[in-house]
Design an enzyme around this catalytic site. Structure first.
Site, PDB file in Angstrom:
ATOM      1  N   LYS A 117     -33.848   9.382  -0.218  1.00 31.49           N
ATOM      2  CA  LYS A 117     -35.081   8.916   0.667  1.00 31.49           C
ATOM      3  C   LYS A 117     -36.554   9.152   0.036  1.00 31.49           C
ATOM      4  CE  LYS A 117     -35.316  12.906   3.678  1.00 31.49           C
ATOM      5  NZ  LYS A 117     -35.102  13.126   4.906  1.00 31.49           N
ATOM      6  N   ARG A 159     -25.361  16.107   2.414  1.00 30.19           N
ATOM      7  CA  ARG A 159     -26.749  15.585   1.668  1.00 30.19           C
ATOM      8  C   ARG A 159     -26.209  15.313   0.461  1.00 30.19           C
ATOM      9  NH1 ARG A 159     -31.328  15.246   4.126  1.00 30.19           N
ATOM     10  NH2 ARG A 159     -31.037  16.727   5.860  1.00 30.19           N
ATOM     11  N   ARG A 208     -31.227   8.006  15.517  1.00 32.65           N
ATOM     12  CA  ARG A 208     -30.197   7.542  14.744  1.00 32.65           C
ATOM     13  C   ARG A 208     -28.974   7.531  15.774  1.00 32.65           C
ATOM     14  NH1 ARG A 208     -28.165  10.173   9.225  1.00 32.65           N
ATOM     15  NH2 ARG A 208     -26.366   8.924   9.022  1.00 32.65           N
ATOM     16  N   GLU A 259     -33.170   0.304   1.096  1.00 30.56           N
ATOM     17  CA  GLU A 259     -33.345  -0.249   2.681  1.00 30.56           C
ATOM     18  C   GLU A 259     -34.575   0.415   3.179  1.00 30.56           C
ATOM     19  OE1 GLU A 259     -29.944   0.522   5.288  1.00 30.56           O
ATOM     20  OE2 GLU A 259     -28.637  -0.018   3.658  1.00 30.56           O
ATOM     21  N   ARG A 273     -27.799  11.867  16.302  1.00 27.77           N
ATOM     22  CA  ARG A 273     -27.924  12.819  14.995  1.00 27.77           C
ATOM     23  C   ARG A 273     -27.162  13.990  15.408  1.00 27.77           C
ATOM     24  NH1 ARG A 273     -28.671  15.529  11.086  1.00 27.77           N
ATOM     25  NH2 ARG A 273     -30.757  15.804   9.827  1.00 27.77           N
ATOM     26  N   GLU A 286     -30.401   2.813  13.596  1.00 28.33           N
ATOM     27  CA  GLU A 286     -31.738   3.649  14.056  1.00 28.33           C
ATOM     28  C   GLU A 286     -32.245   2.874  15.219  1.00 28.33           C
ATOM     29  OE1 GLU A 286     -32.223   6.215  12.255  1.00 28.33           O
ATOM     30  OE2 GLU A 286     -34.227   6.811  13.153  1.00 28.33           O
ATOM     31  N   LYS A 323     -36.855   2.276   5.712  1.00 25.38           N
ATOM     32  CA  LYS A 323     -36.415   3.644   6.667  1.00 25.38           C
ATOM     33  C   LYS A 323     -37.349   3.499   8.072  1.00 25.38           C
ATOM     34  CE  LYS A 323     -36.016   8.723   6.295  1.00 25.38           C
ATOM     35  NZ  LYS A 323     -36.356   9.125   7.496  1.00 25.38           N
ATOM     36  N   PHE A 380     -27.300   0.435   9.816  1.00 24.80           N
ATOM     37  CA  PHE A 380     -27.181   0.525   8.406  1.00 24.80           C
ATOM     38  C   PHE A 380     -25.997   0.765   7.787  1.00 24.80           C
ATOM     39  CE2 PHE A 380     -29.605   4.125  10.034  1.00 24.80           C
ATOM     40  CZ  PHE A 380     -28.438   4.957   9.771  1.00 24.80           C
TER      41      PHE A 380
HETATM   42  P1  ATP Z   1     -35.703  12.549   8.352  1.00 20.64           P
HETATM   43  O1  ATP Z   1     -36.447  13.393   9.347  1.00 20.64           O
HETATM   44  O2  ATP Z   1     -36.208  12.318   6.823  1.00 20.64           O
HETATM   45  O3  ATP Z   1     -35.293  11.186   9.171  1.00 20.64           O
HETATM   46  P2  ATP Z   1     -33.126  13.629   8.726  1.00 20.64           P
HETATM   47  O4  ATP Z   1     -32.626  14.967   7.975  1.00 20.64           O
HETATM   48  O5  ATP Z   1     -33.095  13.172   9.840  1.00 20.64           O
HETATM   49  O6  ATP Z   1     -34.536  13.371   7.837  1.00 20.64           O
HETATM   50  P3  ATP Z   1     -32.130  12.262   6.203  1.00 20.64           P
HETATM   51  O7  ATP Z   1     -30.533  12.024   5.904  1.00 20.64           O
HETATM   52  O8  ATP Z   1     -32.681  13.155   5.533  1.00 20.64           O
HETATM   53  O9  ATP Z   1     -32.257  12.789   7.754  1.00 20.64           O
HETATM   54  O10 ATP Z   1     -32.700  10.692   6.294  1.00 20.64           O
HETATM   55  C1  ATP Z   1     -32.104   9.829   6.572  1.00 20.64           C
HETATM   56  C2  ATP Z   1     -32.410   9.619   8.001  1.00 20.64           C
HETATM   57  O11 ATP Z   1     -33.282   8.534   8.071  1.00 20.64           O
HETATM   58  C3  ATP Z   1     -31.326   9.216   8.922  1.00 20.64           C
HETATM   59  O12 ATP Z   1     -30.903  10.375   9.520  1.00 20.64           O
HETATM   60  C4  ATP Z   1     -31.798   8.051   9.749  1.00 20.64           C
HETATM   61  O13 ATP Z   1     -31.852   8.705  11.102  1.00 20.64           O
HETATM   62  C5  ATP Z   1     -32.920   7.783   9.149  1.00 20.64           C
HETATM   63  N1  ATP Z   1     -32.843   6.055   8.863  1.00 20.64           N
HETATM   64  C6  ATP Z   1     -33.700   5.374   8.987  1.00 20.64           C
HETATM   65  N2  ATP Z   1     -33.471   4.121   8.301  1.00 20.64           N
HETATM   66  C7  ATP Z   1     -32.181   4.204   7.617  1.00 20.64           C
HETATM   67  C8  ATP Z   1     -31.638   3.394   6.883  1.00 20.64           C
HETATM   68  N3  ATP Z   1     -31.890   2.106   6.468  1.00 20.64           N
HETATM   69  N4  ATP Z   1     -30.576   4.174   6.102  1.00 20.64           N
HETATM   70  C9  ATP Z   1     -30.194   5.572   6.412  1.00 20.64           C
HETATM   71  N5  ATP Z   1     -30.835   6.070   7.165  1.00 20.64           N
HETATM   72  C10 ATP Z   1     -31.982   5.803   7.806  1.00 20.64           C
END
Ligand code: ATP
Length: 590
Positions: free
Chosen positions: A423, A417, A257, A250, A272, A302, A252, A342
């Protein structure tokens, strides 16, 4: 249970320097509590009145607590203030002045834990004109009838300065011991906690219905699920290998969130960090009611601004304007937001948590058919690393952050996690692609040109989940604005301690220790090995011991000090080790 008994446990907790000691003491406290008291004791020990997502605040300023102490002990406000300047802790001042009270001793009422909790709740609920005096009177009545040590915690609690240092994992382990005699049910309890984000509720369910009820725990409407998080890998080949040769990919999106809960006409949107942010997204709440084909649903996505004319997603900075609480209505018109959905966790009375990703996704698409504000994320399913690479490049060209690959067969894994989501982000020359969230565990006084400041920098740590300990990773001395420095000095001076807190593992000694409570976001150039820090510390090939450290760390952005995020949510030691390994292979954009 009398509040005086709980205060004795708190005194012991404060004095212990070992994490296991803390767990045993708190388990004893829980064991001697009744079913009705469990949730209240847990909230109190967390320093709150309800789970964080309820957003309940005490609304009691330090000056008001000082006045309550003065009334309850017969000292003037000036005398109380003088004692506070000396002690640096209003709880200790309350205890001091109480022990040499100028008032005639009266018949003391012994308050129970529930009575204290209810009075604190009343303090938080009192608002409007005249509320300040009522709050002060309620607190002073409690202090007046306390016998010393209780006064310390009666004052610290509504000020959010308990200084006990228990975290979520510590409380979960104590619950397991209190009810089953062993630590083994900690994971069962953690799973329930991940589904509802409410430790008091989990404790109550355990004490009321036993571990069997906790095993059958289900998601609950309007209690946020702790979000699934993604692991990281640097290349498409590695992602495909880890996913077993085929996966969904998908885009990003870099927005906010949102976890949307809808039932009947009621909608709640959680961030989040699990705050209730419904009022920031009126158009999305509205669209959820109108566009989703289900009577009840929990799903996430998102939220981000989208320029209809050009078909481009707006940069994060522009989207962030929406977050400012002012002028929400106006901004909703200027910058219409979309929710790129998502994942699906619940719909039409059924939990989808244990369904495979592909099943959840298909149902999500069905429930969103024809919707325009809430749309499913863009994705492909592929077994080709070349195709994944192209999808990644196209996403980055469109101004997106990168991609998130998803295991087609994985359930929704709350609060962890895992490699079911991976990612891959674009990164910049000479910098780590991710910012890092760290917990503050100590601070330094100003030196050299900053000698006149009471603040000279921070000692920061990441969280080692396995050990439930905070391991140091860096001293942080740059990137602060003057405003942030004085804000930090003010926040930290209220929770400083002489002894190292039980859950902090450190080889360096800051000028002051603080209980892990505040989180800051930093950017660094890279992760290096260092003999000074305890993050992931282990024996090296040359026989010496070293941990991981941040090179050139600096605080990032105006919103870098985050009281909204709990310290257990900072980056974990295991992630830092992975980032270190990835650094060597990282892709670099010009
Ligand atoms: P980051 O700063 O990389 O967003 P994070 O710690 O907030 O890191 P991670 O779980 O590591 O979160 O990375 C996934 C994040 O990416 C999710 O928290 C979400 O907010 C965002 N995101 C964006 N698009 C998507 C998607 N298609 N599927 C899942 N998560 C997504």
């Amino acid at each position: 249970m009398l509040f005086s008994e709980l205060a004795k446990y708190y005194e012991k907790l404060e004095a212990t320097s070992s994490r296991l000691g803390m767990i045993d003491i708190f388990a004893e406290a829980l064991k001697s509590a009744s079913v009705e008291e469990i949730d209240k004791i847990i909230y109190m020990t967390q320093g709150v009145l309800a789970p964080a997502f309820d957003g309940i605040e005490f609304g009691l300023a330090e000056k008001m607590a000082e006045e309550a102490i003065a009334i309850a002990t017969g000292y003037t406000k000036e005398e109380t203030d003088r004692d506070y300047k000396k002690s640096g802790d209003l709880g200790i001042t309350a205890e001091n002045l109480k022990s040499k009270s100028k008032l005639k001793p009266m018949l003391q009422k012994k308050y129970t834990v529930i009575e204290v909790y209810n009075t604190m709740k009343k303090i938080s609920e009192t608002s409007g004109s005249g509320s300040k005096d009522i709050k002060i009177r309620l607190l002073s009545e409690l202090i007046a009838s306390s016998a010393g040590i209780e006064a310390r915690y009666l004052v610290r609690y509504p000020l959010g300065q308990l200084r006990l240092g228990l975290g979520d994992a510590t409380i979960l382990e104590s619950l397991s011991i209190a009810k089953t005699g062993s630590r083994v049910e900690k994971e069962t309890l953690e799973r329930a906690y991940n589904l509802c984000s409410d430790l008091g509720y989990v404790g109550k369910e355990l004490f009321e219905g036993g571990i069997g009820r906790v095993r059958n725990f289900k998601v609950a409407m309007f209690k946020p699920i702790r979000p699934a998080l993604a692991e990281r890998l640097p290349t498409a080949e590695e992602i495909l290998k880890k996913m077993g040769g085929r996966c969904a990919v998908e885009q990003k999106y870099d927005g906010f969130r949102c976890q949307v809960h809808m039932h009947g006409k009621k909608v709640r949107i959680f961030s989040r960090r699990l705050e209730d942010t419904t009022q920031m997204f009126p158009d999305i709440a509205d669209a959820a009611l109108k566009e989703v084909h289900s009577d009840d649903i929990i799903f996430e996505g998102e939220a981000l601004a989208y320029n209809e004319a050009t078909g481009e997603f707006l940069p994060f900075q522009e989207t962030i304007q929406r977050k400012r609480k002012h002028e929400i209505g106006k901004k909703a018109i200027e910058l219409p937001l979309h929710l790129i959905a998502f994942d699906l966790m619940y719909a039409n009375g059924k939990s989808y948590m244990n369904e495979e990703y592909e099943t959840r996704r298909k149902m999500l698409e069905k429930l969103l058919e024809g919707s325009t504000t809430i749309i499913p994320s863009n994705r492909i399913i592929t077994d080709s690393s070349k195709e994944m690479e192209e999808f990644f490049e196209a996403s980055v060209e469109n101004g997106l952050e990168g991609i998130v690959a998803k295991d087609l067969k994985a359930p929704y894994i709350a609060g962890a996690r895992k490699f079911s989501w991976i990612k891959m982000k674009r990164s910049y020359k000479g910098e780590l692609s991710d910012t890092i969230d760290v917990a503050i565990v100590g601070y330094y006084l100003g030196r050299g040109s900053r000698a006149s400041f009471k603040f000279g920098g921070l000692l920061c740590a990441v969280y080692n989940k396995k050990r439930d300990m905070f391991e140091t990773i860096s001293r942080l001395g740059s990137g602060f604005t003057e405003k942030q420095m004085s804000e930090l000095e003010e926040l930290l001076s209220k929770i400083k301690t002489q002894a190292k807190p039980a859950r902090v593992d450190s080889l360096v000694k800051p000028d002051f220790w603080v209980y892990p409570k505040y989180v800051v976001t930093v950017r660094a150039d890279e992760i290096t090995k260092s003999p000074m820090h305890t993050c992931g510390r282990e024996k090296q090939e040359d026989g010496t011991e070293a941990g991981y450290a941040l090179r050139f760390p600096r605080l990032v952005g105006e919103e870098a000090i985050r009281s909204d995020k709990s310290v257990e949510e900072v980056n974990q030691t295991s992630e830092i080790i992975e980032m270190y390994k990835m650094q060597k292979k990282v892709r670099v954009e010009g």
